[in-house]
Design an enzyme around this catalytic site. Sequence first.
Site, mmCIF file in Angstrom:
data_model
loop_
_atom_site.group_PDB
_atom_site.id
_atom_site.type_symbol
_atom_site.label_atom_id
_atom_site.label_comp_id
_atom_site.label_asym_id
_atom_site.label_seq_id
_atom_site.Cartn_x
_atom_site.Cartn_y
_atom_site.Cartn_z
ATOM 1 N N HIS A 6 -2.806 7.804 6.551
ATOM 2 C CA HIS A 6 -1.773 8.659 5.938
ATOM 3 C C HIS A 6 -2.397 9.923 5.342
ATOM 4 C CE1 HIS A 6 2.045 6.600 6.225
ATOM 5 N NE2 HIS A 6 1.524 5.473 5.788
ATOM 6 N N HIS B 293 -5.070 1.827 7.044
ATOM 7 C CA HIS B 293 -3.696 2.318 7.242
ATOM 8 C C HIS B 293 -3.398 3.471 6.283
ATOM 9 C CE1 HIS B 293 0.775 1.447 7.855
ATOM 10 N NE2 HIS B 293 0.781 2.191 6.762
ATOM 11 N N GLU B 294 -3.740 3.293 5.003
ATOM 12 C CA GLU B 294 -3.433 4.319 3.999
ATOM 13 C C GLU B 294 -4.319 5.556 4.154
ATOM 14 O OE1 GLU B 294 -0.684 3.988 2.558
ATOM 15 O OE2 GLU B 294 -0.407 1.838 2.841
ATOM 16 N N GLN C 1 3.031 9.981 1.268
ATOM 17 C CA GLN C 1 4.299 9.277 1.486
ATOM 18 C C GLN C 1 5.329 9.600 0.404
ATOM 19 O OE1 GLN C 1 2.150 5.319 2.181
ATOM 20 N NE2 GLN C 1 4.073 5.090 3.296
ATOM 21 N N GLY D 225 0.835 -1.187 0.000
ATOM 22 C CA GLY D 225 0.000 0.000 0.000
ATOM 23 C C GLY D 225 0.869 1.235 0.000
ATOM 24 N N CYS E 74 5.359 -0.105 7.536
ATOM 25 C CA CYS E 74 5.089 1.055 6.684
ATOM 26 C C CYS E 74 6.335 1.399 5.894
ATOM 27 C CB CYS E 74 4.669 2.232 7.563
ATOM 28 S SG CYS E 74 4.251 3.725 6.650
ATOM 29 N N LEU E 75 6.156 1.714 4.613
ATOM 30 C CA LEU E 75 7.289 2.115 3.783
ATOM 31 C C LEU E 75 7.941 3.396 4.306
ATOM 32 C CD1 LEU E 75 5.873 1.384 0.211
ATOM 33 C CD2 LEU E 75 7.494 0.010 1.544
#
Length: 189
Positions: free
Chosen positions: A155, A151-152, A66, A61, A109-110
Amino acid sequence: MPTTQKPIVEKKKLEKSPLDLHFMGERVLRQPAKRVARVDDRIRKLIKEMLQTMYTSDGIGLAAPQIGIQKQILVLDSDWENPATPPLVLINPAIKKLDGPLTVAEEGCLSIPGVFLDVTRPSRVEVAYKDENGRPQKRVFDELPSRIIQHEIDHLNGVLFVDRVENELALTEALSKTEFSVRDVKAVR
């Protein structure tokens, strides 16, 4: 006769990500994203590059903040090993309903590489959004896709998954093993 959807991008790693990731501690991750007014070729190009960046970074994701872009766009692929399953693109996603039992699962997470911690979330989410062609959609997602979407969407609202970690000791220990600081956590519970 059924039509086959042409994949947006090939599910593969590139030598270099087309977009640069931003990491915990950077202000851009804490700012709320703005709605996308019109889905056009520029937005579709961004979506393609977001997907390429996600696959190249071994993610499932990715949200536009991000990569430093304050737009309400997220991409995900909970079936990344299957080339026949297209990834999902959600533009201006709005949670209509959180449902199902609360489940605890490990998240990463990235934007916080190397940190994996348990987060409690509802197991089902109903979301209204626009797809990559600007068409309105409304769907219910369960289990892993539901978790990724929640989660996204966090963000898009300036929230990181570490903000939702309830075990403060585990959080402090995990962050102390990386270059990230517990001072950058903004608890939401």
